[in-house]
Structure formats: structure tokens, C-alpha cells
Motif scaffolding. Structure first.
Motif, PDB file in Angstrom:
ATOM      1  N   LEU A   1      40.951  37.398  52.694  1.00  0.00           N
ATOM      2  CA  LEU A   1      39.922  38.395  52.426  1.00  0.00           C
ATOM      3  C   LEU A   1      39.343  38.267  51.025  1.00  0.00           C
ATOM      4  O   LEU A   1      38.170  38.570  50.805  1.00  0.00           O
ATOM      5  N   PHE A   2      40.137  37.786  50.081  1.00  0.00           N
ATOM      6  CA  PHE A   2      39.704  37.788  48.682  1.00  0.00           C
ATOM      7  C   PHE A   2      39.546  36.388  48.107  1.00  0.00           C
ATOM      8  O   PHE A   2      39.560  36.220  46.884  1.00  0.00           O
ATOM      9  N   GLN A   3      39.378  35.398  48.936  1.00  0.00           N
ATOM     10  CA  GLN A   3      39.242  34.032  48.413  1.00  0.00           C
ATOM     11  C   GLN A   3      37.950  33.855  47.621  1.00  0.00           C
ATOM     12  O   GLN A   3      37.932  33.193  46.587  1.00  0.00           O
ATOM     13  N   VAL A   4      36.883  34.442  48.106  1.00  0.00           N
ATOM     14  CA  VAL A   4      35.612  34.330  47.382  1.00  0.00           C
ATOM     15  C   VAL A   4      35.745  34.984  46.008  1.00  0.00           C
ATOM     16  O   VAL A   4      35.274  34.437  44.991  1.00  0.00           O
ATOM     17  N   GLU A   5      36.385  36.153  45.952  1.00  0.00           N
ATOM     18  CA  GLU A   5      36.579  36.829  44.676  1.00  0.00           C
ATOM     19  C   GLU A   5      37.474  36.005  43.751  1.00  0.00           C
ATOM     20  O   GLU A   5      37.245  35.967  42.537  1.00  0.00           O
ATOM     21  N   ALA A   6      38.471  35.342  44.302  1.00  0.00           N
ATOM     22  CA  ALA A   6      39.358  34.518  43.474  1.00  0.00           C
ATOM     23  C   ALA A   6      38.594  33.393  42.803  1.00  0.00           C
ATOM     24  O   ALA A   6      38.817  33.083  41.625  1.00  0.00           O
ATOM     25  N   VAL A   7      37.680  32.775  43.532  1.00  0.00           N
ATOM     26  CA  VAL A   7      36.880  31.692  42.949  1.00  0.00           C
ATOM     27  C   VAL A   7      36.060  32.203  41.777  1.00  0.00           C
ATOM     28  O   VAL A   7      36.005  31.582  40.702  1.00  0.00           O
ATOM     29  N   HIS A   8      35.442  33.358  41.940  1.00  0.00           N
ATOM     30  CA  HIS A   8      34.571  33.869  40.882  1.00  0.00           C
ATOM     31  C   HIS A   8      35.358  34.482  39.738  1.00  0.00           C
ATOM     32  O   HIS A   8      34.871  34.527  38.596  1.00  0.00           O
ATOM     33  N   MET A   9      36.571  34.946  40.006  1.00  0.00           N
ATOM     34  CA  MET A   9      37.433  35.363  38.902  1.00  0.00           C
ATOM     35  C   MET A   9      37.835  34.160  38.060  1.00  0.00           C
ATOM     36  O   MET A   9      37.914  34.253  36.824  1.00  0.00           O
ATOM     37  N   ALA A  10      38.087  33.048  38.707  1.00  0.00           N
ATOM     38  CA  ALA A  10      38.380  31.819  37.958  1.00  0.00           C
ATOM     39  C   ALA A  10      37.192  31.428  37.087  1.00  0.00           C
ATOM     40  O   ALA A  10      37.360  31.013  35.933  1.00  0.00           O
ATOM     41  N   ILE A  11      35.987  31.576  37.618  1.00  0.00           N
ATOM     42  CA  ILE A  11      34.785  31.263  36.835  1.00  0.00           C
ATOM     43  C   ILE A  11      34.699  32.167  35.616  1.00  0.00           C
ATOM     44  O   ILE A  11      34.408  31.723  34.496  1.00  0.00           O
ATOM     45  N   ALA A  12      34.938  33.473  35.828  1.00  0.00           N
ATOM     46  CA  ALA A  12      34.871  34.409  34.709  1.00  0.00           C
ATOM     47  C   ALA A  12      35.934  34.108  33.659  1.00  0.00           C
ATOM     48  O   ALA A  12      35.670  34.155  32.447  1.00  0.00           O
ATOM     49  N   LEU A  13      37.145  33.784  34.091  1.00  0.00           N
ATOM     50  CA  LEU A  13      38.220  33.497  33.144  1.00  0.00           C
ATOM     51  C   LEU A  13      37.925  32.248  32.326  1.00  0.00           C
ATOM     52  O   LEU A  13      38.246  32.180  31.138  1.00  0.00           O
ATOM     53  N   VAL A  14      37.322  31.241  32.953  1.00  0.00           N
ATOM     54  CA  VAL A  14      36.949  30.037  32.207  1.00  0.00           C
ATOM     55  C   VAL A  14      35.799  30.337  31.250  1.00  0.00           C
ATOM     56  O   VAL A  14      35.774  29.859  30.110  1.00  0.00           O
ATOM     57  N   TYR A  15      34.841  31.131  31.700  1.00  0.00           N
ATOM     58  CA  TYR A  15      33.687  31.464  30.862  1.00  0.00           C
ATOM     59  C   TYR A  15      34.130  32.179  29.590  1.00  0.00           C
ATOM     60  O   TYR A  15      33.580  31.937  28.509  1.00  0.00           O
ATOM     61  N   TYR A  16      35.132  33.064  29.712  1.00  0.00           N
ATOM     62  CA  TYR A  16      35.611  33.816  28.552  1.00  0.00           C
ATOM     63  C   TYR A  16      36.833  33.159  27.904  1.00  0.00           C
ATOM     64  O   TYR A  16      37.528  33.796  27.104  1.00  0.00           O
ATOM     65  N   GLU A  17      37.105  31.913  28.262  1.00  0.00           N
ATOM     66  CA  GLU A  17      38.153  31.106  27.629  1.00  0.00           C
ATOM     67  C   GLU A  17      39.522  31.773  27.726  1.00  0.00           C
ATOM     68  O   GLU A  17      40.279  31.846  26.754  1.00  0.00           O
TER      69      GLU A  17
END
Length: 858
Positions: free
Chosen positions: A476-492
Motif C-alpha cells: 500500500l505504501f510503496q509509492v510513498e516509500a520511493v518519494h520519502m527516499a527522494i526527500a531524504l536524499v534531497y535534504y541530505e
């Protein structure tokens, strides 16, 4: 040696002592006697002059054996020394002995080295094959899919390593559903992020992702996922003072837990306003008191085990103030009730004031026995939080009931560890992380109904990598997991594996090939393979979302890596890491482009008027570090063109090379392709069937004619064309016209075309010098033409043969006919002379076929 033989003789005698009868005398034969008898036997055998037995001679003669000749041949053989004792020679030459030993040592060393090399080769070969197989398995798993998608209800049944068919595939019953509406909402946020990155503009990524999640609440059927974005906002919020690295994470986690607890209090008050009785615009004290009223509503008063004043649980009130993050209000409240508090702990207010003021190395001091009883659980919890003595375990169990409460009090002690150096047994962030990983998801979510709880616990500990790896297993939350990874990388905030040339990140032991969690450099925290996750997600998007796939792949160039920023990496290291990310991004983008084949849309196109239309990818070239058109052409377009050429995609090859302004390369590719199809067309053909069965020739011919005409019409292109490439392409097209005319039976037109190319000495009338000159010219032609000379010669000779036969069968007998026949014979003779000079370039049977047709005409 004689002693040893004598001993052996004695031993043999003793072996038969039990068999010897005393009545029969024994024969005593010593070694000397045996040797003497042997010599006599040899002497009798080799005596000269003794004739053979007549009977033996007769028998051998009847079998065809010449005994006299055998005797004569055997006479020179010296058998007298056959039984002589050989004595070792005594050699006292030490130098010779040492030389022999050295040679023997060298030989032994060489043999040992050979055996060692063979063993090492076998081991290395086995290891290499094993590594290749593992790499092939890993790539196969990546192609077929990653995590097995599971829902929250069955998650724990899978275990921590339950992976299978795929997470990002379109398989039924699992994988990301790329048609989900929220996928498009998140893609819009990513587009905005890339647009902002191109112009170096700040972008509120978390706000955009949070809005996309909120708009998808009906689809997700869960509001808890929205809390995760708020937690990440606290991690990215500016922190006063020296709060870098892990301390920044702890401060952010505590602030988030305090804010959510205030929201919980307000929610309970709004749910039970009558029991709370807080008034219109309540202060924090009124809200806390109202919350306690709701907790104690069954009893109508505070429980007896709580320390109260004026029917108010003072320790519960102070603990909840601290739990909400109101430290100043807590100190004010404590000072107001200092006389009451001093009855149980006279030093607490002073300790609290020093603690909140940030006094370093605060000591717990002597805690009175009455204060150390901890009958009040809220008092025990507050003492634990502010470092007032060593509180026994479970003393604060009633105050610390939820997972959020436990995480808060653990993180608060870690946050204020520098103020509590006088106390022993304080946890560190590393030990808290290890404890949470040890408990696992089964402890926090035993029924699998709330997978986000353990996910938030991991985030609160700063284990972002493990949290993402966990959430990716929940369908259910795989799409959110991908974008959380993007946010975490963006904010180092995410630790990424190093991208070293020719190496692959090593998966954590026990995980499958599909895990995105890779081994770290020590400690509990691992590293997350963000690049592979983004590539998989981009490839899972449908073909209609090719633009979004490219947009996600551009995120591979995000420079954010917490291990680099926190570790104080040098500028050179950061530059190298960014260059490797850009290289990986280029490869991933080229793979998508090659599969989708939408080059005109992504890379641009040349309009009919010669102007160039920009492609979608060109807007984002600065993210790849590409600043010029030449760099773009060299980095992306030409590499795609080379691969298309190698794999036989003619149309794509021409389009890409033309887009990269490599016009001569386009002509060379077309020439090679024309020569290839002509060669395949002529292989195995003969006579009238020459050139039959062409495959793909019409397509190549059409492209070549269109391209050559287009280039000749454009003056700026015609100026840079190589004359040799243009001539080769034109000649090959003429050869194709010649073969086509031959197949149609237009032999006279075919003869005119091949004569116009000046490839064959058809006008030399059998002149040897002219044939020699043409043979020299052939050596300078392109390989696409020379490799097809067998086809050209056979077709030309067949054309002459058919024209000759037609003239010969003509009913008219005049001088013109005879002259034409003679001309055909001279042309054929000239071809034969020419073929004899260049036959090393042709198959061996070509000359025989030419000779038969020449004999027919002559």
C-alpha cells in the motif's frame, strides 16, 4: 650390500626350518657359489663354434627362419658382462655435486610453481565463474522485480526476508499500480523539483509531497502516512546552537513527539469538553489540567498514589508540561510550588533550574529517601527525563504507556546527555537503534495491522535506511516509500553507498538480491541503494509516462548524502561522487531512450527547413553537467547512435547521427549497410539467379537515397561532406540500379548503368593495360564495394551473355550485327582479363563461372 644379502639369506633359511626334515641333508649354496655358477652358465651360452642342434635348425628352417643369419647377427653381442657386479664410482668433485643439486632444486621449484599456478588458476576460475553467476542472478532479479508486495495484514507472516516476484512490476496481485491517481500527483511534484533545480531555486519538496499524500487520503485509507512528512519537516527545520549530525536528528524527533502530544491533548479535550472544563481560550496549564481531568474522570479525582496539592496532581502536571516541550512554563510552575515540592525533595527545584539552564556536568546529588520511593509514576518519569537520580525500571510504567512516550523519554535522555554526565547507564542513540532493530516489527505490530508504527519508530531513531527498506515491502505504501527516499536524499539525510567504478554495492548478509539495504562502514546504520530504487521505479512506469521516467532518473544526480556532509568530505571527493552519479544517470536515461525509441521527442529533431527543434531532455542538461550542444551530442546522442548501429537499427542510427551532425558517419553507415545487404544477396547465387532473394535492401536503399538527396540539397551540410563517402554511396546505389535492371530483363539499360560507374573495363576492348589500371583503382575503393565484386562481375558477364545470345538469335545477318557480337566478345574478354587480376578478392568459383560464360560467347 653383501652384508644385507647375507642377512637376507639367513632370514630365508629361517623361514623353512619348520619344513625341513632331519633325514634329508640340505644343500649348502652360498652367494659366491651362485655367482660362480651364473658366470659359467653365461660362458657356456656364448661360446663360439658350437653348432645348433640339427633338430632345432630343421624346425626353424621349415618355418622360414634363417638360423645362420641369426647366429651371425647375434655373435657381436657381448653377454659376458651381463651379470657383472656394478660398483659405484667415487667422485670427490664437490663443485659438480653442488651444480647438480642446484639444477635439481631449480627443476623442483619450477614443477612446484607450475602446480601452484594451476591450483591458483582453478581457484580463480571458480571464483570468477561464481561471481559472474551471482552478478547474472542479481541482474535477473532486478529485471524481473524486487520486493514482493505484501499488505499490512500479512506482513509479519512474511518474515524479514520475505521477497519474491516483484514490487515494481505490473504483475497481478502485487507491485506498484502505476495507474493509481496518486502516482501522477507525486510525479507533478518531481517535475516541479527538477524545474527548480535547473534554475537553482529552492523548492519546498516536503510541502509538495505532503499535499500529494493528503489529496490521496481516500485512496490510501490512512492518515498516519501524512504524519511522516511532518516528522521529516522537523528533521529539516533549522536548529539553534551546535546541533549537527545525530544530535540534529534527536532534537528534531523530540520536537515532533512533543508537538504530536500537544495535538493529542487538544484532540482529547475537543472530544470530551465537559470533562475537561478548560474554558474559552485556555492556557497550557488549563489544557494539561483538563487532560488530567479526562484521565481521572472515572474516579472524579486524582488517584491516591499520586502526590497532589489542592486536588491537583502536581508531578503529573509538571511531567506533562515537559512532555509537551514547555520547559519555561514547567520551571515557573515548579517555582510557584517550591514549598510544596520541597516537602518530598528539597533539592528538586534547584536541580530542575540548573538542568533547564543547561549547566554542564550536572550531578544528581543526594536524593531524599522519600523522593526515591517513586510511588508516583509521573514523578518517576520526570526524574528520569531530567536526570534526577537513577529511577528503577517500571517505576514510570503508568506514565510511559505508548510507543511514542517510550521513544520520547529515550530520545530526551540522549538529547540532554551532556547535562547528565553524573548518572550511569544512559543510553546512546546507537544503543537505542540496536534495541529497536533487535525487537523488530513483530514487537510493535504483532498482528500486522499497523505497519506504519514500526516505520515511524525507525524514523525516530534516525534509521532512515532500514525504515525505507521496511516500508517498501508493504504494497500500500510503496509509492510513498520511493518519494520519502527522494526527500531524504534531497535534504541530505540518507546514507548512500559509494559508487566506485566497476563495483556493486554489497547486500547485507541474509538479504536477497532484491534488498535496497546494503552494508555500511560500521555501526548499526546501513546504507540505502537509492540509485537502484529510482531506476526500478522509473522502469516500472508505463510507456505513456516516459517523460516522468526521465524526470525520476534525473534525481540520480541529487548530491545529497549524509555520510559525505557529516563526514567532512573534501571538495574533490564530492566532485568525484557527483561525476559518478551523473554518469550513472546518463546510462539509465540512455537505456530508457533506447527502449522507448522516442528520440525526436526527448533529443530534438531537424525540421524540413533545416532548423533544429529542442527536445524535452535538453531543458534538464544542466543537471547532468552538460553545458554545450557538442557535449550533449558527444555524451548522449552519439553513444545512442553507436549502440543503434551495432545492433542494426538503421533508421535510429541515421536519425541519431544526423541529429548529432555527424553527416559523414551517416553516409558511412549507409554504405556499410548497403554493402552488407548486397553481399548477402549475392552469396550463393549464380547466372540468372544472381541477386535474387534480397532481404531489407529496399528499406536500406530508400533511406540512402533520401538521405543523400537531403544532404545535397542543404548547402551547409554539403560543404562538410566527405567526397569519398558521397562517391561510395552513389556508386552503391548505381550498382543496385544495375542489379535491378538485370533482374527485370532490361539488359541494355543495365549495361549502360554499370559502364557509367567506371568500375569495370568494359570499354577497353580487352586491352591489358586498361584492365590493369582498373585493377589498381579497385584497390582504392571502399570495402562495401570491393567485397561485392564477385556479384558485380557475374551480373555484368551474365548481362553480356544474354545480350550476345539475343543478338546471335536475331534473323538478320548484316555487318552491324556482327560488329555488335564482336564488341560483346571483346567486353567479355576484357572482364576475364580484369577478373584474373583481382580474383584474390573473390570466391574461388567465381572465375570458373565467368570462364564458362566467356566460352559460350567465344
Amino acid at each position: 650390500m653383501s652384508l644385507s644379502l647375507s642377512a637376507l639369506l639367513e632370514e630365508s633359511k629361517r623361514l623353512t626350518t619348520h619344513l625341513t626334515s632331519s633325514e634329508i641333508p640340505t644343500v649348502q649354496r652360498g652367494l659366491d657359489l651362485l655367482e660362480s655358477d651364473s658366470r659359467k652358465l653365461v660362458a657356456r651360452t656364448v661360446r663360439n663354434g658350437k653348432a645348433l642342434d640339427p633338430r632345432a635348425q630343421s624346425m626353424l628352417a621349415s618355418s622360414g627362419v634363417d638360423t645362420d643369419e641369426l647366429t651371425e647377427n647375434a655373435a657381436p653381442a657381448a653377454l659376458l658382462s651381463a651379470f657383472e657386479m656394478l660398483q659405484p664410482m667415487c667422485d670427490a668433485n664437490v663443485e659438480s655435486y653442488l651444480g647438480q643439486q642446484q639444477e635439481q632444486s631449480i627443476v623442483n621449484a619450477i614443477e612446484k610453481s607450475q602446480l601452484s599456478s594451476l591450483d591458483e588458476f582453478d581457484r580463480n576460475l571458480s571464483l570468477h565463474m561464481s561471481n559472474m553467476w551471482e552478478d547474472t542472478q542479481r541482474r535477473l532479479f532486478e529485471e524481473l522485480g524486487q520486493y514482493q508486495a505484501v499488505d499490512g495484514r500479512s506482513f509479519d507472516a512474511m518474515g524479514d526476508t520475505g521477497f519474491a516476484q516483484g514490487a515494481f512490476g505490473a504483475s497481478e496481485g502485487g507491485g506498484i499500480k502505476c495507474t493509481q491517481p496518486r502516482v501522477e500527483r507525486y510525479a507533478q511534484v518531481v517535475r516541479g523539483l527538477n524545474e527548480a533545480r535547473v534554475v537553482s531555486r529552492p523548492f519546498e519538496l516536503l510541502a509538495g509531497l505532503e499535499k500529494a499524500t493528503a489529496d490521496s487520503s481516500a485512496e490510501l485509507k490512512s492518515k498516519q502516512i501524512g504524519q511522516v512528512w511532518k516528522l521529516l519537516e522537523h528533521y529539516t527545520a533549522p536548529v539553534s546552537g551546535d546541533a549537527g549530525g545525530d544530535r540534529r536528528l534527536v532534537v528534531g524527533a523530540c520536537a515532533y513527539l512533543e508537538k504530536t502530544f500537544i495535538e493529542h491533548i487538544d484532540s482529547r479535550i475537543s472530544q470530551y469538553p465537559h470533562d475537561a472544563n478548560v474554558g474559552g481560550v485556555p492556557s497550557i496549564h488549563r489544557r494539561v489540567k483538563g487532560y488530567l481531568n479526562i484521565l481521572f474522570t472515572r474516579l472524579g479525582r486524582a488517584p491516591k498514589y499520586l502526590e497532589t496539592f489542592d486536588n491537583e496532581a502536581i508531578w503529573a502536571h509538571m511531567f506533562l508540561l515537559y512532555r509537551c516541550g514547555y520547559q519555561k512554563e514547567l520551571l515557573t510552575y515548579a517555582l510557584e510550588l517550591e514549598d510544596i515540592i520541597s516537602d518530598s525533595d528539597s533539592g528538586f527545584v534547584a536541580h530542575l533550574k540548573a538542568f533547564l539552564d543547561g549547566s554542564p556536568s550536572l550531578r544528581s546529588g543526594d536524593v531524599p529517601a522519600a523522593a526515591a520511593a517513586f510511588d508516583d509514576p509521573y514523578k518517576a518519569a520526570l526524574y528520569r527525563a531530567v536526570g534526577r537520580g537513577n529511577v528503577p525500571k517500571r517505576a514510570d510504567a503508568e506514565a510511559i504507556q505508548t510507543t511514542e512516550d517510550y521513544m520520547w523519554i529515550s530520545l530526551v535522555q540522549i538529547r540532554d546527555a551532556d547535562k547528565m554526565s553524573g548518572l550511569q547507564g544512559r543510553d546512546t542513540l546507537e544503543t537505542l537503534r540496536a534495541s529497536m532493530l533487535k525487537h523488530g516489527s513483530a514487537h510493535f505490530d504483532p498482528n500486522g495491522n499497523s505497519p506504519l508504527l514500526y516505520f515511524r519508530v525507525l524514523l525516530l531513531c534516525g534509521l532512515f535506511e532500514n525504515a525505507l527498506d521496511y516500508l517498501l515491502r508493504v504494497e500500500l505504501f510503496q509509492v510513498e516509500a520511493v518519494h520519502m527516499a527522494i526527500a531524504l536524499v534531497y535534504y541530505e539525510l540518507l546514507c548512500l553507498p559509494a559508487l566506485s567504478a566497476g563495483s556493486e554495492p554489497m547486500a547485507v548478509a541474509g538479504d536477497s538480491f532484491s534488498s535496497y539495504l546494503v552494508a555500511g562502514n560500521g555501526g548499526v546504520r546501513g546504507r540505502f541503494d537509492f540509485s537502484r530504487l529510482v531506476i526500478h521505479y522509473a522502469r516500472a512506469l508505463p510507456e505513456a509516462k516516459a517523460d516522468d521516467a526521465i524526470g525520476y532518473l534525473l534525481l540520480l544526480t541529487l548530491p545529497g548524502d549524509s555520510s559525505l556532509s557529516a563526514g567532512g568530505a573534501s571538495a574533490e571527493q564530492a566532485t568525484v561522487a557527483l561525476a559518478r552519479k551523473r554518469s550513472l544517470c546518463e546510462q539509465a536515461i540512455m537505456r530508457v531512450l533506447y527502449e522507448r525509441q522516442e528520440y525526436a521527442h526527448f533529443l530534438g529533431d531537424i525540421q524540413s527547413d533545416g532548423t533544429r527543434k529542442r527536445g524535452m531532455l535538453e531543458r534538464f542538461l544542466p543537471l547532468l553537467g552538460i553545458t554545450t550542444n557538442e557535449q550533449f551530442s558527444q555524451t548522449i546522442i552519439r553513444r545512442l547512435a553507436d549502440r543503434s548501429r551495432d545492433e542494426g537499427r538503421l533508421a535510429d542510427t541515421v536519425l541519431l547521427y544526423n541529429l548529432g551532425e555527424r553527416y559523414n558517419t551517416v553516409l558511412n553507415v549507409l554504405c556499410k549497410q548497403l554493402g552488407e545487404v548486397l553481399y548477402q544477396r549475392g552469396s550463393g547465387a549464380s547466372g540468372a539467379s544472381v541477386g535474387s532473394g534480397a532481404v531489407g535492401l529496399e528499406d536500406v536503399e530508400g533511406v540512402a537515397r533520401a538521405v543523400l538527396a537531403h544532404y545535397r540539397q542543404r548547402e551547409h551540410i554539403a560543404r562538410v561532406l566527405d567526397d569519398r563517402a558521397v562517391s561510395t554511396c552513389s556508386t552503391l546505389l548505381d550498382i543496385i540500379d544495375f542489379i535491378n535492371c538485370h533482374q527485370r530483363g532490361s539488359y541494355e539499360e543495365a549495361l549502360e548503368i554499370i559502364e557509367s560507374t567506371n568500375l569495370l573495363p568494359l570499354g577497353a576492348n580487352g586491352d591489358v593495360s586498361a584492365a590493369t589500371q582498373h585493377a589498381e583503382l579497385v584497390r582504392g575503393l571502399d570495402d562495401a564495394i570491393t567485397r561485392n565484386f564477385s556479384l558485380i562481375l557475374l551480373t555484368a558477364m551474365d548481362t553480356l551473355s544474354r545480350l550476345y545470345a539475343g543478338l546471335k538469335e536475331s534473323p538478320f545477318l548484316d555487318a552491324v550485327k556482327q560488329a555488335n557480337l564482336q564488341q560483346m566478345r571483346r567486353k567479355a574478354r576484357g572482364l576475364m582479363v580484369f577478373a584474373g587480376m583481382i580474383q584474390f578478392r573473390m570466391p574461388s568459383d567465381t572465375y570458373a563461372k565467368l570462364n564458362r560464360m566467356d566460352v559460350f560467347m567465344n
